[in-house]
Each structure stands twice: as C-alpha cells, then as structure tokens.
Write an enzyme that holds these catalytic residues in place. Structure first.
Site, mmCIF file in Angstrom:
data_model
loop_
_atom_site.group_PDB
_atom_site.id
_atom_site.type_symbol
_atom_site.label_atom_id
_atom_site.label_comp_id
_atom_site.label_asym_id
_atom_site.label_seq_id
_atom_site.Cartn_x
_atom_site.Cartn_y
_atom_site.Cartn_z
ATOM 1 N N ASP A 1 38.639 35.108 40.221
ATOM 2 C CA ASP A 1 39.016 36.035 39.163
ATOM 3 C C ASP A 1 37.886 36.072 38.132
ATOM 4 O O ASP A 1 36.803 35.532 38.360
ATOM 5 C CB ASP A 1 40.336 35.624 38.530
ATOM 6 N N LYS B 1 41.478 38.704 45.974
ATOM 7 C CA LYS B 1 41.765 37.608 45.046
ATOM 8 C C LYS B 1 43.231 37.235 45.095
ATOM 9 O O LYS B 1 43.598 36.053 45.186
ATOM 10 C CB LYS B 1 41.370 38.009 43.619
#
Length: 215
Positions: free
Chosen positions: A139, A121
């Site tokens: 996320d 991420k």
C-alpha cells in the site's frame, strides 16, 4: 551500508519488538475481511472500523450482500472514500463469490483479482491475513517506507516492483509479518508528512534522515 544489511537490521528489530502483528481492520470472517479491505482503499482503518459493524449486521456474508441493492449498501458506507463505486463493487463481488466460487472467498491470487473492485494489494492482504500465505501487500505506507529506508532502489517505481523487490529480499516465513511491520511503521512513525524521525529506530542508517532527496 549494503541493502542486505538494511534488511537484516530492520527485520531483526521488528521481530524483537513486534513479533505478533496483524491487520488493524476488524472482521469476523474471511468475507468480512475482504469487504473491510476493499473499503480501506484510500481510507483509514479507523474510519472503516466505524462503519463495518452495522454493515456486517445487515450483510454478514456474501449470500446476504449479493441480494442487496448498491444504494442500500451505500447508506452504510457513505462516510467512506469513493462510497458509490465501493458499494457497487461490494455487491458485484458478492454475486461473483456466490456464482463462481460457491459462496466462499477464493484463496488464489488470480481468483481474488477476478472479483470486482479487488486489486493485487487487496488480494495479497487476503492471502497473508486470511489464508496465512507468503504475500507482500504494497500500500502507500509500505511503498513509501521501503523507498525512504533504502530497502528498494529508486527504479522500483511501481507497487508491483516494490512487492517483487521486498519478496526477493525478505524470507518467505516473514513476508506477511513484514508487510504489517512496514505498514505500521509508515502509519505511526515514518508518516507521509512530517515523519517522526526522532523516534525512528533506524535513524542511524535511514537515507531519508541522512539527507536522502528522493522522497
């Protein structure tokens, strides 16, 4: 409503109302964005932005932070979640940037994820924001919103599965913007607890509002 139609409606709305979006993290260089993104894991951008100015004043780049002691870095980020491990990772990734990449933050996914404390991420945030590449960081907000709005199937049960589904269905040119659109929608409207469904522009077709029981 077909999933393709959901994507079309969602992307069209955001493109009209928020055509220019970016991260809410404050930074002055690619390295500082990397540091801020690492700090933002399980922590709010607001809190990160409160501590990074002083941190960056002392350690503005990888060269400076590579020479730091984790305990010194810790003194600036103690109010951040998991400060001990993050302080250690920040020093270690700075050393790696100096030793392996000539002092510059790498721009390839595999190189970024090779840095201590940098997951997929975080790497995707750097690719999208710093290097203007087609990337979809997933996320908790993006994951939640994607499921609630029916953009991904229930079987997409991991961040990577959600990333792959979104990447498949969103035009490459819109991927980076779509990340911010979904993230901000999750941060301010489709919140984890008590989502503000009455303010949602997608309430006419959102499965969550229409008694969707998955989340």
């Amino acid at each position: 409503m077909k999933r393709s139609e959901r994507y079309e409606a969602v992307l069209r709305h955001f493109a009209e109302v928020s055509p220019h979006v970016t991260t809410e993290l404050e930074f002055g260089s690619v390295f500082q964005l990397l540091v801020a993104t690492v700090l933002s894991a399980q922590c709010t951008d607001k809190r990160v932005n409160q501590v990074t100015p002083e941190l960056f004043r002392h350690y503005p780049d990888a060269a400076a932070m590579a020479e730091a002691d984790p305990e010194d870095v810790l003194s600036f980020i103690s109010s951040i979640s998991y400060p001990n491990s993050k302080a250690k990772h920040l020093v270690e990734l700075s050393v790696a940037i100096q030793e392996k990449f000539g002092g510059k933050v790498p721009s390839a996914l595999d190189d970024l994820t090779s840095l201590p404390g940098v997951g997929r991420k975080t790497a995707n945030v750097l690719l999208a924001v710093a290097f203007s590449k087609a990337a979809m960081p997933v996320d908790t907000h993006v994951y939640r919103v994607s499921h609630r709005m029916g953009l991904v199937p229930k079987s997409a049960a991991t961040p990577l599965a959600v990333e792959r589904c979104l990447t498949k269905n969103i035009p490459e040119a819109l991927l980076a913007d779509a990340h911010h659109w979904l993230l901000l929608h999750g941060r301010y409207v489709c919140t984890s607890r008590k989502p503000h469904c009455e303010k949602c522009p997608f309430k006419g077709f959102c499965p969550k509002i229409m008694d969707f029981k998955g989340y």
